[in-house]
Design a protein around this motif. Structure first.
Motif, PDB file in Angstrom:
ATOM      1  N   LEU A  75      -1.291  -5.407  -1.202  1.00  6.66           N
ATOM      2  CA  LEU A  75      -1.500  -5.832   0.179  1.00  6.66           C
ATOM      3  C   LEU A  75      -1.629  -4.608   1.066  1.00  6.66           C
ATOM      4  CD1 LEU A  75      -0.137  -8.419  -1.149  1.00  6.66           C
ATOM      5  CD2 LEU A  75       0.565  -8.972   1.183  1.00  6.66           C
ATOM      6  N   THR A  76      -2.625  -4.617   1.919  1.00  6.69           N
ATOM      7  CA  THR A  76      -2.876  -3.483   2.800  1.00  6.69           C
ATOM      8  C   THR A  76      -3.598  -3.949   4.046  1.00  6.69           C
ATOM      9  OG1 THR A  76      -4.078  -1.389   3.026  1.00  6.69           O
ATOM     10  CG2 THR A  76      -4.964  -2.985   1.461  1.00  6.69           C
ATOM     11  N   HIS A  77      -3.341  -3.269   5.152  1.00  9.28           N
ATOM     12  CA  HIS A  77      -4.060  -3.573   6.392  1.00  9.28           C
ATOM     13  C   HIS A  77      -5.479  -3.005   6.365  1.00  9.28           C
ATOM     14  CE1 HIS A  77      -0.674  -5.361   8.456  1.00  9.28           C
ATOM     15  NE2 HIS A  77       0.088  -4.311   8.154  1.00  9.28           N
ATOM     16  N   HIS A  78      -5.726  -2.066   5.458  1.00  9.35           N
ATOM     17  CA  HIS A  78      -7.045  -1.423   5.399  1.00  9.35           C
ATOM     18  C   HIS A  78      -7.550  -1.373   3.962  1.00  9.35           C
ATOM     19  CE1 HIS A  78      -6.696  -0.240   9.596  1.00  9.35           C
ATOM     20  NE2 HIS A  78      -5.467   0.173   9.332  1.00  9.35           N
ATOM     21  N   ARG A 138      -6.219  -7.938   2.332  1.00 10.58           N
ATOM     22  CA  ARG A 138      -5.442  -8.182   3.545  1.00 10.58           C
ATOM     23  C   ARG A 138      -5.299  -9.692   3.694  1.00 10.58           C
ATOM     24  NH1 ARG A 138      -6.777  -5.919   9.668  1.00 10.58           N
ATOM     25  NH2 ARG A 138      -4.847  -6.683  10.641  1.00 10.58           N
ATOM     26  N   ARG A 139      -4.185 -10.194   3.179  1.00  6.65           N
ATOM     27  CA  ARG A 139      -3.954 -11.628   3.168  1.00  6.65           C
ATOM     28  C   ARG A 139      -2.486 -11.907   3.452  1.00  6.65           C
ATOM     29  NH1 ARG A 139      -7.794 -14.079  -0.421  1.00  6.65           N
ATOM     30  NH2 ARG A 139      -6.716 -16.090  -0.175  1.00  6.65           N
ATOM     31  N   ARG A 142       0.823  -1.220   0.000  1.00  8.49           N
ATOM     32  CA  ARG A 142       0.000   0.000   0.000  1.00  8.49           C
ATOM     33  C   ARG A 142       0.854   1.267   0.000  1.00  8.49           C
ATOM     34  NH1 ARG A 142      -5.269   1.198   1.878  1.00  8.49           N
ATOM     35  NH2 ARG A 142      -5.738   3.298   1.111  1.00  8.49           N
TER      36      ARG A 142
END
Length: 209
Positions: free
Chosen positions: A83-86, A100-101, A60
Protein backbone atom coordinates in the motif's frame (compact mmCIF):
# COMPACT_ATOMS: atom_id res chain seq x y z
CA UNK A 1 -13.53 -27.51 -9.86
CA UNK A 2 -12.16 -25.66 -6.83
CA UNK A 3 -10.22 -27.72 -4.34
CA UNK A 4 -10.94 -27.82 -0.61
CA UNK A 5 -7.78 -25.76 -0.03
CA UNK A 6 -8.96 -23.09 -2.45
CA UNK A 7 -12.37 -22.89 -0.69
CA UNK A 8 -10.86 -22.44 2.77
CA UNK A 9 -10.39 -18.85 3.86
CA UNK A 10 -6.92 -18.23 5.19
CA UNK A 11 -6.28 -16.32 8.39
CA UNK A 12 -5.18 -12.69 8.49
CA UNK A 13 -2.10 -12.62 10.72
CA UNK A 14 -0.48 -9.43 12.03
CA UNK A 15 3.02 -10.69 12.65
CA UNK A 16 6.21 -9.06 13.91
CA UNK A 17 9.35 -9.49 15.93
CA UNK A 18 9.09 -6.80 18.58
CA UNK A 19 11.33 -5.32 21.25
CA UNK A 20 10.29 -5.70 24.87
CA UNK A 21 9.32 -2.01 24.96
CA UNK A 22 6.97 -2.37 22.00
CA UNK A 23 8.95 -1.31 18.92
CA UNK A 24 8.96 -3.30 15.68
CA UNK A 25 11.59 -1.12 14.02
CA UNK A 26 14.09 1.52 15.04
CA UNK A 27 14.04 5.04 13.63
CA UNK A 28 13.39 5.33 9.89
CA UNK A 29 12.13 1.72 9.88
CA UNK A 30 15.69 0.47 10.47
CA UNK A 31 15.81 -3.28 11.12
CA UNK A 32 19.53 -3.64 11.89
CA UNK A 33 18.78 -4.34 15.55
CA UNK A 34 17.32 -7.70 14.55
CA UNK A 35 20.35 -8.69 12.49
CA UNK A 36 23.00 -7.58 14.98
CA UNK A 37 21.12 -9.10 17.90
CA UNK A 38 21.02 -12.53 16.34
CA UNK A 39 17.47 -13.12 17.56
CA UNK A 40 15.71 -16.24 16.36
CA UNK A 41 12.30 -17.85 16.53
CA UNK A 42 11.58 -21.27 18.01
CA UNK A 43 12.63 -24.23 15.82
CA UNK A 44 10.18 -24.87 12.99
CA UNK A 45 8.26 -21.60 13.33
CA UNK A 46 9.74 -19.86 10.27
CA UNK A 47 9.37 -23.02 8.20
CA UNK A 48 5.71 -23.07 9.19
CA UNK A 49 5.25 -19.47 8.11
CA UNK A 50 6.83 -20.19 4.74
CA UNK A 51 4.57 -23.19 4.19
CA UNK A 52 1.29 -21.60 5.29
CA UNK A 53 1.64 -18.05 3.96
CA UNK A 54 -0.07 -17.39 0.64
CA UNK A 55 0.27 -13.61 0.37
CA UNK A 56 1.75 -10.61 2.19
CA UNK A 57 0.40 -7.11 2.81
CA UNK A 58 2.84 -4.39 3.75
CA UNK A 59 3.36 -0.63 3.56
CA UNK A 60 5.66 1.47 1.44
CA UNK A 61 7.90 2.58 4.30
CA UNK A 62 8.62 -0.99 5.31
CA UNK A 63 9.10 -2.09 1.70
CA UNK A 64 11.57 0.69 0.97
CA UNK A 65 13.58 0.14 4.13
CA UNK A 66 16.86 -1.81 3.91
CA UNK A 67 16.12 -5.51 4.00
CA UNK A 68 12.38 -4.90 3.73
CA UNK A 69 11.77 -6.49 0.35
CA UNK A 70 11.61 -10.23 0.87
CA UNK A 71 10.69 -11.92 4.16
CA UNK A 72 12.50 -14.81 5.82
CA UNK A 73 15.72 -14.28 3.91
CA UNK A 74 14.04 -14.64 0.53
CA UNK A 75 12.96 -18.23 1.26
CA UNK A 76 9.31 -17.39 0.59
CA UNK A 77 7.96 -16.43 -2.81
CA UNK A 78 4.43 -15.28 -3.59
CA UNK A 79 2.21 -12.25 -4.15
CA UNK A 80 3.04 -9.14 -2.14
CA UNK A 81 0.67 -6.16 -1.93
CA UNK A 82 2.30 -2.84 -1.01
CA UNK A 83 0.00 0.00 0.00
CA UNK A 84 1.34 3.39 -0.98
CA UNK A 85 0.07 6.90 -1.62
CA UNK A 86 2.27 7.07 -4.72
CA UNK A 87 2.23 3.76 -6.63
CA UNK A 88 3.37 5.55 -9.77
CA UNK A 89 6.91 6.14 -8.49
CA UNK A 90 7.49 2.63 -7.10
CA UNK A 91 10.14 0.51 -8.77
CA UNK A 92 8.47 -2.58 -10.30
CA UNK A 93 9.31 -5.93 -8.71
CA UNK A 94 8.33 -9.50 -9.47
CA UNK A 95 5.09 -10.67 -7.77
CA UNK A 96 4.65 -7.23 -6.17
CA UNK A 97 1.58 -5.02 -6.64
CA UNK A 98 1.80 -1.39 -5.57
CA UNK A 99 -1.62 0.13 -5.05
CA UNK A 100 -3.48 2.97 -3.39
CA UNK A 101 -6.56 1.31 -1.96
CA UNK A 102 -8.45 0.97 1.28
CA UNK A 103 -6.63 -1.58 3.52
CA UNK A 104 -9.82 -3.66 3.85
CA UNK A 105 -10.05 -3.98 0.07
CA UNK A 106 -6.40 -4.98 -0.15
CA UNK A 107 -6.93 -7.72 2.42
CA UNK A 108 -9.69 -9.19 0.25
CA UNK A 109 -7.37 -9.09 -2.78
CA UNK A 110 -4.63 -10.79 -0.78
CA UNK A 111 -6.97 -13.49 0.54
CA UNK A 112 -8.11 -14.26 -3.00
CA UNK A 113 -4.51 -14.43 -4.19
CA UNK A 114 -3.48 -16.63 -1.24
CA UNK A 115 -5.58 -19.56 -2.45
CA UNK A 116 -6.83 -20.56 0.99
CA UNK A 117 -3.55 -20.02 2.80
CA UNK A 118 -2.84 -17.31 5.39
CA UNK A 119 -1.86 -13.75 4.67
CA UNK A 120 0.72 -11.88 6.72
CA UNK A 121 0.39 -8.18 7.50
CA UNK A 122 3.83 -6.61 7.93
CA UNK A 123 2.89 -3.01 8.74
CA UNK A 124 2.10 -1.35 12.08
CA UNK A 125 -0.17 1.25 10.51
CA UNK A 126 -2.07 -1.10 8.21
CA UNK A 127 -2.37 -3.72 10.94
CA UNK A 128 -3.84 -1.16 13.35
CA UNK A 129 -6.44 -0.10 10.78
CA UNK A 130 -7.42 -3.70 10.11
CA UNK A 131 -7.57 -4.46 13.83
CA UNK A 132 -10.01 -1.62 14.43
CA UNK A 133 -12.21 -2.96 11.62
CA UNK A 134 -12.23 -6.48 13.02
CA UNK A 135 -10.20 -7.90 10.12
CA UNK A 136 -7.24 -9.32 12.08
CA UNK A 137 -7.66 -12.98 13.03
CA UNK A 138 -4.48 -13.32 15.04
CA UNK A 139 -1.63 -11.17 16.38
CA UNK A 140 1.55 -13.25 16.21
CA UNK A 141 4.49 -11.64 18.02
CA UNK A 142 8.04 -12.70 18.82
CA UNK A 143 9.28 -10.53 21.68
CA UNK A 144 13.03 -10.08 21.56
CA UNK A 145 15.00 -9.52 24.78
CA UNK A 146 16.02 -5.96 23.95
CA UNK A 147 14.89 -2.40 24.77
CA UNK A 148 15.15 0.01 21.83
CA UNK A 149 13.88 3.16 23.52
CA UNK A 150 12.56 4.71 20.30
CA UNK A 151 11.36 3.77 16.85
CA UNK A 152 8.20 2.49 15.19
CA UNK A 153 5.68 1.08 17.64
CA UNK A 154 3.56 -1.95 16.91
CA UNK A 155 0.41 -0.10 17.94
CA UNK A 156 -0.02 3.60 18.65
CA UNK A 157 -3.46 5.16 18.86
CA UNK A 158 -3.37 8.18 21.22
CA UNK A 159 -6.84 8.75 22.64
CA UNK A 160 -8.05 5.35 21.50
CA UNK A 161 -9.81 2.80 23.66
CA UNK A 162 -7.98 -0.32 24.91
CA UNK A 163 -8.32 -3.39 22.69
CA UNK A 164 -8.46 -6.49 24.85
CA UNK A 165 -6.92 -9.69 23.57
CA UNK A 166 -7.53 -13.36 24.26
CA UNK A 167 -4.37 -15.50 24.63
CA UNK A 168 -4.36 -18.45 22.24
CA UNK A 169 -1.94 -20.53 24.31
CA UNK A 170 -3.86 -20.27 27.60
CA UNK A 171 -7.35 -21.45 26.70
CA UNK A 172 -8.52 -17.96 25.89
CA UNK A 173 -8.28 -16.42 29.39
CA UNK A 174 -8.49 -12.70 28.64
CA UNK A 175 -7.38 -11.81 32.19
CA UNK A 176 -4.19 -13.87 32.11
CA UNK A 177 -0.88 -12.03 32.12
CA UNK A 178 2.43 -13.20 30.70
CA UNK A 179 5.47 -13.14 32.95
CA UNK A 180 8.90 -12.60 31.41
CA UNK A 181 12.19 -12.31 33.30
CA UNK A 182 15.46 -10.87 32.00
CA UNK A 183 18.67 -9.44 33.33
CA UNK A 184 20.47 -6.56 31.57
CA UNK A 185 23.63 -7.53 29.68
CA UNK A 186 26.54 -5.29 30.63
CA UNK A 187 27.95 -3.21 27.79
CA UNK A 188 31.28 -5.00 28.10
CA UNK A 189 29.57 -8.35 27.41
CA UNK A 190 27.96 -7.33 24.14
CA UNK A 191 29.05 -8.33 20.67
CA UNK A 192 31.39 -5.58 19.38
CA UNK A 193 29.30 -5.40 16.19
CA UNK A 194 26.14 -4.57 18.11
CA UNK A 195 25.13 -0.87 18.26
CA UNK A 196 26.06 0.66 21.61
CA UNK A 197 28.59 -2.03 22.45
CA UNK A 198 31.66 -0.92 24.34
CA UNK A 199 35.03 -2.06 23.08
CA UNK A 200 36.97 -3.86 25.80
CA UNK A 201 40.30 -2.27 26.62
CA UNK A 202 43.22 -4.71 26.51
CA UNK A 203 44.37 -5.99 29.88
CA UNK A 204 47.95 -5.81 31.04
CA UNK A 205 48.63 -9.32 29.74
CA UNK A 206 47.27 -8.36 26.31
CA UNK A 207 49.41 -5.27 25.79
CA UNK A 208 52.07 -5.92 23.21
CA UNK A 209 55.56 -5.50 24.63
Amino acid sequence: MATEQDDRRGRVLWSFMMSLDGFVAARNHDMDWMRTGGYRAEPGVIEGYIERTGAIVTGRDGWDSPGGHRPWGGAWRGPIFVLTHHPEDAEPAEDVTFLRRDPAEVVQLALAAAGGRDIMVFSPNIGAQLLERGLIDEIDLHIAPVLLGEGIRLYSRPGGVPIRLSPLADEGDATSTVRVRYRPIDLAERDPAEPGARRRSPGASEVRR
